[in-house]
Design a protein around this motif. Structure first.
Motif, PDB file in Angstrom:
ATOM      1  N   GLN A  40     -38.346   8.473 -51.833  1.00  0.00           N
ATOM      2  CA  GLN A  40     -38.492   9.374 -52.981  1.00  0.00           C
ATOM      3  C   GLN A  40     -37.400   9.136 -54.003  1.00  0.00           C
ATOM      4  O   GLN A  40     -36.761  10.067 -54.470  1.00  0.00           O
ATOM      5  N   LEU A  41     -37.188   7.863 -54.370  1.00  0.00           N
ATOM      6  CA  LEU A  41     -36.210   7.568 -55.423  1.00  0.00           C
ATOM      7  C   LEU A  41     -36.906   7.644 -56.769  1.00  0.00           C
ATOM      8  O   LEU A  41     -38.022   7.161 -56.914  1.00  0.00           O
ATOM      9  N   ASN A  42     -36.212   8.229 -57.764  1.00  0.00           N
ATOM     10  CA  ASN A  42     -36.855   8.306 -59.077  1.00  0.00           C
ATOM     11  C   ASN A  42     -36.534   7.052 -59.886  1.00  0.00           C
ATOM     12  O   ASN A  42     -35.739   6.214 -59.478  1.00  0.00           O
ATOM     13  N   ARG A  43     -37.182   6.963 -61.029  1.00  0.00           N
ATOM     14  CA  ARG A  43     -37.096   5.719 -61.792  1.00  0.00           C
ATOM     15  C   ARG A  43     -35.692   5.479 -62.301  1.00  0.00           C
ATOM     16  O   ARG A  43     -35.245   4.337 -62.430  1.00  0.00           O
ATOM     17  N   ARG A  44     -34.964   6.517 -62.594  1.00  0.00           N
ATOM     18  CA  ARG A  44     -33.593   6.333 -63.085  1.00  0.00           C
ATOM     19  C   ARG A  44     -32.741   5.655 -62.032  1.00  0.00           C
ATOM     20  O   ARG A  44     -32.018   4.695 -62.294  1.00  0.00           O
ATOM     21  N   VAL A  45     -32.849   6.131 -60.766  1.00  0.00           N
ATOM     22  CA  VAL A  45     -32.013   5.573 -59.707  1.00  0.00           C
ATOM     23  C   VAL A  45     -32.430   4.142 -59.410  1.00  0.00           C
ATOM     24  O   VAL A  45     -31.585   3.260 -59.214  1.00  0.00           O
TER      25      VAL A  45
END
Lengths: 149, 150
Positions: free
Chosen positions: A96-101
């Motif tokens: 569940q990593l978001n696009r920023r990370v």
């Protein structure tokens, strides 16, 4: 004879004009042309600037997201995958990593990003095997669903 | 209030204060109040009760108390990096003034303007920043010393 009416005609018209004008001009000091010096032009320009600033708060979020997406897409294409495949397979593997990370990882930790791309590719292959295979093969490792009680 | 028109800074600490020793960044506090006015009542109460305790608790901060005929009582706080902050204490109670003083003591002297990012690292990259040759295989093999022709 003393002339008294002359001094009665002098009125003080509002002693604060300088500061009221400076309040507006201080927001216009970095503008180009006469808008940074002349009050009548500066008022209009400052109002436009504030309106653009309020509108841009929503646009900034959109622009940052497209920037992250284009960076992730470029990084995945280096490893032979495409952006939609990467994101879909990462969500299916419950990463569940978001696009920023993920875009920051692609820039500052290239090897971690490579491992994420390999994980997504493995999950993709499992998905293909499950869809195209006959059901006689064992179900994949990454596609196991964990039931929490 | 445009982002380019107003000043902004990055998040930082003053010389990594707190990693080793903690140094209170507040250099000097001057309490300017009036002896007779009604708006300095809280300031006078604070000076009767709490100022000595505050000065003993913060030995690195110099406290100046200056009663002068002034309309607006204020606290002037000077920090180690040279910034000066003035807070007015008209019609505040002694309790509120002491809370204000603790707030000023805990601040570092950096300006209170927009902080661009809520995080900061000195080492943003551990595996090395990406450059166009990171994921490319090398075009020539490993470089070895030439074998002498025998």
């Amino acid at each position: 004879m003393v002339f008294l009416t002359l001094s009665c005609w002098i009125r003080s018209r509002g002693p604060d004009r300088y500061w009221k004008v400076q309040e507006v001009l201080k927001h216009a000091r970095h503008f180009r042309g006469r808008k940074n010096r002349c009050y009548s032009l500066a008022v209009l320009a400052v109002r436009r600037a504030f309106v653009y600033a309020t509108k841009a708060r929503k646009l900034k979020k959109r622009n940052m997201r497209t920037l992250w997406i284009s960076r992730i897409a470029a990084a995945t294409r280096e490893h032979g995958m495409k952006y939609p495949a990467l994101m879909h397979n990462l969500t299916k593997s419950s990463v569940q990593l978001n696009r920023r990370v993920i875009s920051d990882l692609a820039v500052t930790e290239p090897r971690s990003f490579l491992s994420l791309a390999k994980l997504a590719r493995a999950r993709q292959q499992e998905g293909f095997r499950a869809a195209l295979g006959d059901g006689k093969e064992p179900s994949g490792v990454l596609s196991r669903v964990v039931m929490l009680q | 209030m445009t982002s380019r028109g107003t000043p902004s800074r990055f998040l930082r600490s003053v010389l990594q204060n707190g990693v080793g020793r903690y140094v209170c960044q507040l250099k000097r506090i001057s309490i300017v109040f009036s002896k007779k006015a009604q708006s300095s009542l809280g300031a006078r109460d604070f000076i009767e009760e709490g100022v000595v305790d505050y000065a003993n608790k913060n030995p690195g901060t110099v406290v100046y108390v200056s009663p002068q005929p002034c309309r607006v009582p204020k606290i002037v706080a000077e920090y180690l990096n040279g910034n000066v902050r003035e807070e007015t204490i008209t019609s505040k109670t002694s309790q509120q003034i002491s809370e204000l003083l603790t707030k000023l003591t805990n601040q570092s002297g950096l300006e209170i303007i927009r902080i661009r990012k809520p995080f900061h690292t000195d080492s943003p990259s551990i595996q090395g920043l990406w450059h166009p040759f990171t994921n490319r295989p090398p075009s020539i093999g490993p470089i070895r010393p030439q074998k002498p022709d025998s």
